[in-house]
Design a protein around this motif. Structure first.
Motif, mmCIF file in Angstrom:
data_model
loop_
_atom_site.group_PDB
_atom_site.id
_atom_site.type_symbol
_atom_site.label_atom_id
_atom_site.label_comp_id
_atom_site.label_asym_id
_atom_site.label_seq_id
_atom_site.Cartn_x
_atom_site.Cartn_y
_atom_site.Cartn_z
ATOM 1 N N ARG A 1 0.822 -1.215 0.000
ATOM 2 C CA ARG A 1 0.000 0.000 0.000
ATOM 3 C C ARG A 1 0.853 1.262 0.000
ATOM 4 O O ARG A 1 0.568 2.225 -0.704
ATOM 5 C CB ARG A 1 -0.910 -0.023 1.229
ATOM 6 N N ASP A 2 1.921 1.247 0.786
ATOM 7 C CA ASP A 2 2.797 2.409 0.884
ATOM 8 C C ASP A 2 3.578 2.671 -0.401
ATOM 9 O O ASP A 2 4.105 3.758 -0.593
ATOM 10 C CB ASP A 2 3.780 2.237 2.049
ATOM 11 N N ARG A 3 3.654 1.680 -1.279
ATOM 12 C CA ARG A 3 4.410 1.813 -2.526
ATOM 13 C C ARG A 3 3.529 2.137 -3.742
ATOM 14 O O ARG A 3 4.044 2.346 -4.837
ATOM 15 C CB ARG A 3 5.167 0.510 -2.794
ATOM 16 N N VAL A 4 2.221 2.159 -3.563
ATOM 17 C CA VAL A 4 1.302 2.403 -4.679
ATOM 18 C C VAL A 4 1.408 3.858 -5.149
ATOM 19 O O VAL A 4 1.302 4.781 -4.352
ATOM 20 C CB VAL A 4 -0.154 2.085 -4.266
ATOM 21 N N THR A 5 1.649 4.029 -6.442
ATOM 22 C CA THR A 5 1.702 5.379 -7.005
ATOM 23 C C THR A 5 0.470 5.681 -7.851
ATOM 24 O O THR A 5 0.136 6.838 -8.053
ATOM 25 C CB THR A 5 2.953 5.583 -7.882
ATOM 26 N N ARG A 6 -0.190 4.628 -8.325
ATOM 27 C CA ARG A 6 -1.349 4.861 -9.185
ATOM 28 C C ARG A 6 -2.286 3.658 -9.167
ATOM 29 O O ARG A 6 -1.843 2.514 -9.174
ATOM 30 C CB ARG A 6 -0.854 5.113 -10.607
#
Length: 65
Positions: A12-17
């Motif tokens: 979740r913390d790595r989601v950009t789009r």
């Protein structure tokens, strides 16, 4: 609630789009949502259910440990 809130915290913390597109499942004769997720390292994955998204995210998370 956002789609990324259903994913494991590390992913979740790595989601950009997150893109959501309507689709039609002809086998089940019903409308579905198709989810496309992009992470900060360029990794992309997609699914048609939240459950499937979570399973893919867990596999990605276990590979990155």
């Amino acid at each position: 609630m956002e789609i990324k809130d259903y994913l494991p915290k590390r992913i979740r913390d790595r989601v950009t789009r997150v893109d959501v597109e309507p689709d039609f499942d002809y086998n089940k004769n019903r409308s579905v949502q198709h989810y496309f997720v992009t992470l900060d390292d360029g990794t992309e994955f997609d699914a048609t259910t939240i459950k499937e998204l979570k399973e893919i995210a867990k596999r990605i998370e276990s590979k990155s440990k």
